[in-house]
Enzyme design. Sequence first.
Site, PDB file in Angstrom:
ATOM      1  N   ALA A  85       0.775  -0.518  -0.209  1.00 11.51           N
ATOM      2  CA  ALA A  85      -0.159  -0.248  -0.380  1.00 11.51           C
ATOM      3  C   ALA A  85       0.510   1.434   0.232  1.00 11.51           C
ATOM      4  O   ALA A  85       0.823   2.049  -1.010  1.00 11.51           O
ATOM      5  CB  ALA A  85      -0.787  -0.057   1.380  1.00 11.51           C
TER       6      ALA A  85
ATOM      7  N   SER B 169       3.866  -7.295   5.790  1.00 15.87           N
ATOM      8  CA  SER B 169       3.083  -8.561   5.504  1.00 15.87           C
ATOM      9  C   SER B 169       3.382  -8.696   4.179  1.00 15.87           C
ATOM     10  O   SER B 169       3.383  -9.660   3.692  1.00 15.87           O
ATOM     11  CB  SER B 169       1.953  -8.887   5.905  1.00 15.87           C
TER      12      SER B 169
ATOM     13  N   GLU C 133      -8.571 -20.026  -4.372  1.00 20.67           N
ATOM     14  CA  GLU C 133      -8.187 -20.180  -3.013  1.00 20.67           C
ATOM     15  C   GLU C 133      -9.433 -20.226  -2.377  1.00 20.67           C
ATOM     16  O   GLU C 133     -10.466 -20.123  -3.507  1.00 20.67           O
ATOM     17  CB  GLU C 133      -7.501 -18.738  -2.509  1.00 20.67           C
TER      18      GLU C 133
ATOM     19  N   ASP D 256      -0.283   0.158  14.570  1.00 17.42           N
ATOM     20  CA  ASP D 256       0.177   1.824  14.799  1.00 17.42           C
ATOM     21  C   ASP D 256      -0.466   2.547  14.526  1.00 17.42           C
ATOM     22  O   ASP D 256      -0.970   3.879  14.591  1.00 17.42           O
ATOM     23  CB  ASP D 256       2.048   1.692  14.630  1.00 17.42           C
TER      24      ASP D 256
ATOM     25  N   HIS E 162      -6.829 -17.555   9.892  1.00 18.79           N
ATOM     26  CA  HIS E 162      -6.190 -18.260   8.812  1.00 18.79           C
ATOM     27  C   HIS E 162      -6.272 -19.477   9.080  1.00 18.79           C
ATOM     28  O   HIS E 162      -6.104 -20.218  10.210  1.00 18.79           O
ATOM     29  CB  HIS E 162      -4.853 -17.374   7.556  1.00 18.79           C
TER      30      HIS E 162
ATOM     31  N   ARG F 231     -12.764 -18.521   3.632  1.00 23.18           N
ATOM     32  CA  ARG F 231     -12.164 -18.330   5.483  1.00 23.18           C
ATOM     33  C   ARG F 231     -12.519 -18.853   6.560  1.00 23.18           C
ATOM     34  O   ARG F 231     -12.612 -19.716   6.859  1.00 23.18           O
ATOM     35  CB  ARG F 231     -10.865 -17.848   4.732  1.00 23.18           C
TER      36      ARG F 231
ATOM     37  N   HIS G  54      -4.852 -13.799  11.477  1.00 19.31           N
ATOM     38  CA  HIS G  54      -4.529 -13.491   9.654  1.00 19.31           C
ATOM     39  C   HIS G  54      -4.312 -11.983   9.236  1.00 19.31           C
ATOM     40  O   HIS G  54      -3.169 -10.669   8.730  1.00 19.31           O
ATOM     41  CB  HIS G  54      -4.798 -14.410   8.668  1.00 19.31           C
TER      42      HIS G  54
ATOM     43  N   GLU H 217      -4.166  -2.735   4.213  1.00 18.06           N
ATOM     44  CA  GLU H 217      -4.821  -3.100   5.676  1.00 18.06           C
ATOM     45  C   GLU H 217      -5.156  -2.100   6.480  1.00 18.06           C
ATOM     46  O   GLU H 217      -6.245  -2.432   7.260  1.00 18.06           O
ATOM     47  CB  GLU H 217      -4.085  -4.388   6.178  1.00 18.06           C
TER      48      GLU H 217
ATOM     49  N   ARG I  27     -12.644 -10.691   4.538  1.00 21.93           N
ATOM     50  CA  ARG I  27     -11.891 -11.056   3.248  1.00 21.93           C
ATOM     51  C   ARG I  27     -11.730 -11.946   2.198  1.00 21.93           C
ATOM     52  O   ARG I  27     -11.568 -13.238   3.495  1.00 21.93           O
ATOM     53  CB  ARG I  27     -10.893  -9.936   3.438  1.00 21.93           C
TER      54      ARG I  27
ATOM     55  N   SER J 164      -6.574  -8.478  -0.866  1.00 19.30           N
ATOM     56  CA  SER J 164      -5.462  -7.740   0.371  1.00 19.30           C
ATOM     57  C   SER J 164      -4.489  -7.177  -0.462  1.00 19.30           C
ATOM     58  O   SER J 164      -4.255  -5.653  -0.714  1.00 19.30           O
ATOM     59  CB  SER J 164      -4.889  -7.880   0.884  1.00 19.30           C
TER      60      SER J 164
HETATM   61  P1  FAD Z   1       2.972  -4.088   5.332  1.00 22.06           P
HETATM   62  O1  FAD Z   1       3.029  -5.080   3.795  1.00 22.06           O
HETATM   63  O2  FAD Z   1       2.264  -4.488   6.381  1.00 22.06           O
HETATM   64  O3  FAD Z   1       3.574  -3.084   5.909  1.00 22.06           O
HETATM   65  C1  FAD Z   1       2.703  -1.937   6.359  1.00 22.06           C
HETATM   66  C2  FAD Z   1       4.490  -1.444   6.759  1.00 22.06           C
HETATM   67  O4  FAD Z   1       4.408  -0.547   7.741  1.00 22.06           O
HETATM   68  C3  FAD Z   1       5.976  -1.987   7.047  1.00 22.06           C
HETATM   69  O5  FAD Z   1       6.536  -1.471   6.045  1.00 22.06           O
HETATM   70  C4  FAD Z   1       5.570  -1.835   8.822  1.00 22.06           C
HETATM   71  O6  FAD Z   1       7.215  -1.498   9.186  1.00 22.06           O
HETATM   72  C5  FAD Z   1       5.007  -0.330   8.792  1.00 22.06           C
HETATM   73  N1  FAD Z   1       4.741  -0.009   9.996  1.00 22.06           N
HETATM   74  C6  FAD Z   1       4.128  -0.407  10.590  1.00 22.06           C
HETATM   75  N2  FAD Z   1       3.628   0.931  12.343  1.00 22.06           N
HETATM   76  C7  FAD Z   1       4.844   1.471  11.501  1.00 22.06           C
HETATM   77  C8  FAD Z   1       5.345   2.940  12.240  1.00 22.06           C
HETATM   78  N3  FAD Z   1       4.474   2.846  14.084  1.00 22.06           N
HETATM   79  N4  FAD Z   1       5.846   3.607  11.488  1.00 22.06           N
HETATM   80  C9  FAD Z   1       6.667   3.633  10.375  1.00 22.06           C
HETATM   81  N5  FAD Z   1       6.587   2.533  10.267  1.00 22.06           N
HETATM   82  C10 FAD Z   1       5.119   1.210  10.942  1.00 22.06           C
HETATM   83  N6  FAD Z   1      -2.888 -11.310   0.641  1.00 22.06           N
HETATM   84  C11 FAD Z   1      -2.911 -11.583  -0.132  1.00 22.06           C
HETATM   85  O7  FAD Z   1      -4.228 -10.566  -0.897  1.00 22.06           O
HETATM   86  N7  FAD Z   1      -2.751 -12.568  -0.708  1.00 22.06           N
HETATM   87  C12 FAD Z   1      -1.653 -13.456  -0.304  1.00 22.06           C
HETATM   88  O8  FAD Z   1      -1.684 -13.952  -0.841  1.00 22.06           O
HETATM   89  C13 FAD Z   1      -1.614 -12.717   0.956  1.00 22.06           C
HETATM   90  N8  FAD Z   1      -0.665 -13.921   2.108  1.00 22.06           N
HETATM   91  C14 FAD Z   1      -0.675 -13.525   3.004  1.00 22.06           C
HETATM   92  C15 FAD Z   1       0.345 -14.718   4.203  1.00 22.06           C
HETATM   93  C16 FAD Z   1       0.881 -14.219   5.069  1.00 22.06           C
HETATM   94  C17 FAD Z   1       0.958 -14.518   5.369  1.00 22.06           C
HETATM   95  C18 FAD Z   1       0.087 -13.133   5.793  1.00 22.06           C
HETATM   96  C19 FAD Z   1       1.016 -12.262   7.058  1.00 22.06           C
HETATM   97  C20 FAD Z   1      -0.702 -11.673   5.070  1.00 22.06           C
HETATM   98  C21 FAD Z   1      -0.772 -11.971   3.303  1.00 22.06           C
HETATM   99  N9  FAD Z   1      -1.880 -11.387   3.091  1.00 22.06           N
HETATM  100  C22 FAD Z   1      -2.328 -12.036   1.318  1.00 22.06           C
HETATM  101  C23 FAD Z   1      -2.685 -10.689   3.919  1.00 22.06           C
HETATM  102  C24 FAD Z   1      -1.267  -9.108   2.520  1.00 22.06           C
HETATM  103  O9  FAD Z   1      -0.080  -9.478   2.647  1.00 22.06           O
HETATM  104  C25 FAD Z   1      -1.909  -7.822   4.035  1.00 22.06           C
HETATM  105  O10 FAD Z   1      -2.292  -7.666   3.655  1.00 22.06           O
HETATM  106  C26 FAD Z   1      -0.503  -6.748   2.898  1.00 22.06           C
HETATM  107  O11 FAD Z   1       0.580  -6.838   2.257  1.00 22.06           O
HETATM  108  C27 FAD Z   1      -0.880  -5.877   3.647  1.00 22.06           C
HETATM  109  O12 FAD Z   1      -0.469  -4.767   3.305  1.00 22.06           O
HETATM  110  P2  FAD Z   1      -0.666  -3.369   3.927  1.00 22.06           P
HETATM  111  O13 FAD Z   1       0.982  -2.152   2.394  1.00 22.06           O
HETATM  112  O14 FAD Z   1      -1.103  -3.035   4.203  1.00 22.06           O
HETATM  113  O15 FAD Z   1       0.456  -3.272   5.057  1.00 22.06           O
HETATM  114  C1  SIN Z   2      -3.352 -17.328   1.661  1.00 19.93           C
HETATM  115  O1  SIN Z   2      -2.047 -18.199   0.223  1.00 19.93           O
HETATM  116  O2  SIN Z   2      -3.906 -18.298   2.215  1.00 19.93           O
HETATM  117  C2  SIN Z   2      -3.177 -16.383   2.239  1.00 19.93           C
HETATM  118  C3  SIN Z   2      -4.124 -15.497   1.016  1.00 19.93           C
HETATM  119  C4  SIN Z   2      -4.975 -14.240   1.612  1.00 19.93           C
HETATM  120  O3  SIN Z   2      -4.544 -13.940   2.342  1.00 19.93           O
HETATM  121  O4  SIN Z   2      -5.051 -13.397   0.839  1.00 19.93           O
END
Ligand code: FAD
Ligand code: SIN
Length: 536
Positions: free
Chosen positions: A24, A51, A123, A223, A244, A293, A352, A376, A387, A392
């Site tokens: 994001a 994540s 999925e 946060d 999950h 899920r 999850h 997220e 979801r 995501s």
């Molecule tokens: P994140 O990628 O979590 O990034 C958040 C960022 O904010 C990080 O850089 C962190 O260090 C930073 N941060 C946090 N707090 C602070 C702060 N106070 N100050 C400064 N920086 C901060 N989704 C799918 O669509 N497909 C998948 O296959 C899938 N598989 C997944 C598998 C796993 C194991 C997990 C955990 C999640 C999975 N998801 C999947 C969900 C998806 O990965 C996440 O929802 C998505 O990556 C979130 O992206 P984001 O950019 O919002 O947050």
């Molecule tokens: C998974 O690979 O099962 C996670 C996919 C997701 O969280 O969207």
Amino acid sequence: MKLLAGNPGWTVKADVIVIGSGVAGLTTALNLRSSNLSVLLVTKARIDEGSTKWAQGGIAAALGPGDTPEAHKKDTLIAGAGLCDAQAVDVLVTEGPEAVRKLIARGAVFDKSDTGEIALTREGGHLRNRILHAGGDATGAEVSRALLAAVHDDDGIEVIENALAIDVLMSDAGRVCGVTLHVIGAGSRDGVGRALARAVVIATGGLGQVYAQTTNPSVSTGDGVALALRAGAEIADVEFIQFHPTVLWRDDSLSGQQPLISEAVRGEGAQLVNDKGVRFMVGKHPQGDLAPRDIVAIEIFKQMKESNSPHVWLDTTMIKDFPERFPTIFASCIENGIDPRKQMIPVSPASHYSSGGVKVDLTGRTSIPGLYACGETACTGAHGANRLASNSLLEGLVFGTRISADIAANIVDASEPSKRSTKDFLLSPAIKMTLQLAMSQGAGVMRSEESLRETLATLEQLSAHTSTEPCIEAWEVSNLYLLATAIVRAALERHESRGSHWRSDFPVSSNDWVKRIVQKYDQDGNWSSKLEEVKL
Ligand code: FAD
Ligand code: SIN
């Protein structure tokens, strides 16, 4: 309300501050650059933490032959259990394919089939194969690699690593104009400082660490949602914590991030079985093992209770090319003494994903001027009560693009932070484990009035453990506390079961509850909530 922290010792300025370097934050930062705005990207650990890099299964988008955004929308609405905002889903599924194409143009490489087309898998909750994946089960790592390379090449994006955003700064007119940061750095930018900007985007990811066992990395302490709450922003849908279903079970005493066994493994044929070898998902839902899920997680929970076992089994022995198709999962199974080609994998649900978060409109605007939320951290309403798998990463791509366009079109002059004093608080890091266990026990897959009241009582007791020593652990645990309270409050209020909110004392969904619970936290630390109609 703000967290106790030292006085800022340094200042940095940019047009826009993006907090977080997952899909994001990186997408928003890159798109802002096409409007020539200067971007300061702050991230609390190393730039690739979060994540995103852990994502396994893939990205859902209607790109395959015969697939359509309408079909994707239908599956998303069904998974969301009647609580999705239809317009947000429309945006997600119709703008999704283009956002994925743009990601590919930025250098992301997805797996191909034998015919050279992008390979698509399935999925839970998807009625057709529409999940793009990379490196077999390392989709997030590839998405992160490609976006980070593009950020690295852009001189207009300044990155500060090890920079934890503590609270937003507001002008006297009530507009967000920056953040306070704590940086573990060198030279003039070390310790607490302030970053000033014309707009701030929170993209801090999820809050899985509120629970004792989670798939989320250690940085996922919510946060961004907590700092938005303290600033007076509205949050919504936080009771819908997605568990999950298939997380590698190792030992109940382990806490923190646990290895995920992707739903795509079931998409390639794996089957869930109980202690007696019975395929318990058969007959429970038309999609069986690939039901949405929330439904699978609840069935697993019931099986575990019935057999008094800490896990069920995932039979993967029929997947012949397991090590090639799922190299990451194969490695983590082997590391834990399980060969998924020959042995069944013990699995149980773990926290999850947060389907709720900071309430935003279709351009990512929160209820506070100048403050946006993406990924997220945000609640666009696209996920409803649960979801749909792989929506995501897609949401980060689509809404990161929309937010950057809205900021560019409506950028205002910089304003100065108010000098008015604000109440502060800080909790002791020592409460973390008690908080996480209370949440897992009382506000987990299954909740009830009794279990939630017990958890709330524990949280109230923990709130007495204040601290006067600001540090990363204390800021994080104070954020976890705020979010745990918000989740429990909403879960208590929702007198029904729906999506990933399952109440044993209100076991069915109610038409009276086709509503969103929107919460706020005021400057004196008081909570309020209201019910909003869902835009169906
Ligand atoms: P994140 O990628 O979590 O990034 C958040 C960022 O904010 C990080 O850089 C962190 O260090 C930073 N941060 C946090 N707090 C602070 C702060 N106070 N100050 C400064 N920086 C901060 N989704 C799918 O669509 N497909 C998948 O296959 C899938 N598989 C997944 C598998 C796993 C194991 C997990 C955990 C999640 C999975 N998801 C999947 C969900 C998806 O990965 C996440 O929802 C998505 O990556 C979130 O992206 P984001 O950019 O919002 O947050
Ligand atoms: C998974 O690979 O099962 C996670 C996919 C997701 O969280 O969207």
